[in-house]
Write an enzyme that holds these catalytic residues in place. Structure first.
Site, PDB file in Angstrom:
ATOM      1  N   ALA A   1     143.868   7.732  49.512  1.00  0.00           N
ATOM      2  CA  ALA A   1     144.591   8.479  48.484  1.00  0.00           C
ATOM      3  C   ALA A   1     146.034   8.017  48.455  1.00  0.00           C
ATOM      4  CB  ALA A   1     144.523   9.979  48.766  1.00  0.00           C
ATOM      5  N   ASP A   2     146.640   8.135  47.285  1.00  0.00           N
ATOM      6  CA  ASP A   2     148.070   7.857  47.163  1.00  0.00           C
ATOM      7  C   ASP A   2     148.660   8.806  46.140  1.00  0.00           C
ATOM      8  OD1 ASP A   2     150.179   5.657  48.031  1.00  0.00           O
ATOM      9  OD2 ASP A   2     150.573   6.200  45.939  1.00  0.00           O
ATOM     10  N   THR A   3     149.776   9.436  46.500  1.00  0.00           N
ATOM     11  CA  THR A   3     150.408  10.436  45.644  1.00  0.00           C
ATOM     12  C   THR A   3     151.719   9.904  45.075  1.00  0.00           C
ATOM     13  OG1 THR A   3     149.403  12.244  46.905  1.00  0.00           O
ATOM     14  CG2 THR A   3     151.305  12.790  45.540  1.00  0.00           C
TER      15      THR A   3
ATOM     16  N   LYS B   1     144.435   0.500  49.227  1.00  0.00           N
ATOM     17  CA  LYS B   1     144.318   1.050  50.581  1.00  0.00           C
ATOM     18  C   LYS B   1     142.868   1.133  51.020  1.00  0.00           C
ATOM     19  CE  LYS B   1     148.585   3.787  50.464  1.00  0.00           C
ATOM     20  NZ  LYS B   1     149.179   5.152  50.468  1.00  0.00           N
TER      21      LYS B   1
END
Length: 215
Positions: A85-87, A56
């Protein structure tokens, strides 16, 4: 006088914007980077969070570079910091989806009911010089055993839509949590302490706005 700094958030998440505001940070731009988030075969949840956040950030920076190239050189200014960010929510190595359908959310909550799970958020920062800095933050969460009424009522609330693991801890699902080890803001979607450390470590003046009372 210090040169102006700009921050681009490679996300359209209102939760991440609100969390950044809590730290006195207001991105100059939101630039959601839509990518294929399908896990690779046998990919570990931690590795997935790291990979997706990096992709991203890289995609958003590439879009920004293309825009800057189209401008006259004297109008480009300094390149921005790009934060992504990625959760990922997982039970063991089983990665939970970002629930979009009722059945998906129901399956997630039934699996999480009465069990411990882990929440991983991958952070990726591209500096103005184009260097990538990354880290992954992990939080352990345990849900109580959900009753049928709790499950059906939560599904009816719609809070689960688009959420990793089918729940939002900052909403009604906060009542399901009996134990949490690690960063609460990580479960919301952006671990604040680690994000601030990442930014300040690369020269972004996070605390500048604190001197004037915030954003």
């Amino acid at each position: 006088m210090d040169a102006p700094q700009t921050l681009v958030l490679a996300s359209g998440s209102p939760r991440r914007v609100e969390l950044l505001a809590q730290a006195g940070i207001e991105p100059e731009r939101l630039l959601p980077a839509n990518i294929d988030e399908t896990p690779f075969k046998s990919e570990h949840p931690r590795s997935l969070a790291r990979r997706l956040s990096g992709e991203k950030a890289h995609k958003a920076r590439a879009l920004i570079d293309e825009e800057r190239k189209a401008l006259p050189e004297d109008e480009r200014g300094a390149a921005p910091y790009v934060l992504a960010a990625d959760t990922v929510v997982a039970v063991g190595s089983n990665i939970m989806p970002k629930a979009e359908l009722l059945d998906e959310a129901s399956q997630c909550l039934r699996m999480l009911s009465g069990r411990a799970h882990r929440v991983y958020t991958g952070l990726a920062l591209v500096t103005p010089r184009g260097q990538m800095r990354q880290r992954v933050v992990e939080t352990r969460v345990r849900f109580k055993r959900l009753t049928r009424e709790e499950l059906e009522s939560y599904l009816a609330s719609g809070e689960w839509k688009g959420k990793a693991g089918g729940y939002a801890i900052q909403g009604f699902a906060g009542t399901f949590v009996v134990k949490l080890v690690g960063s609460y803001t990580n479960v919301v979607g952006l671990p604040l302490a680690e994000t601030v450390a990442l930014l300040t470590g690369e020269g972004y003046r996070v605390h500048f706005n604190w001197l004037s009372g915030g954003v």
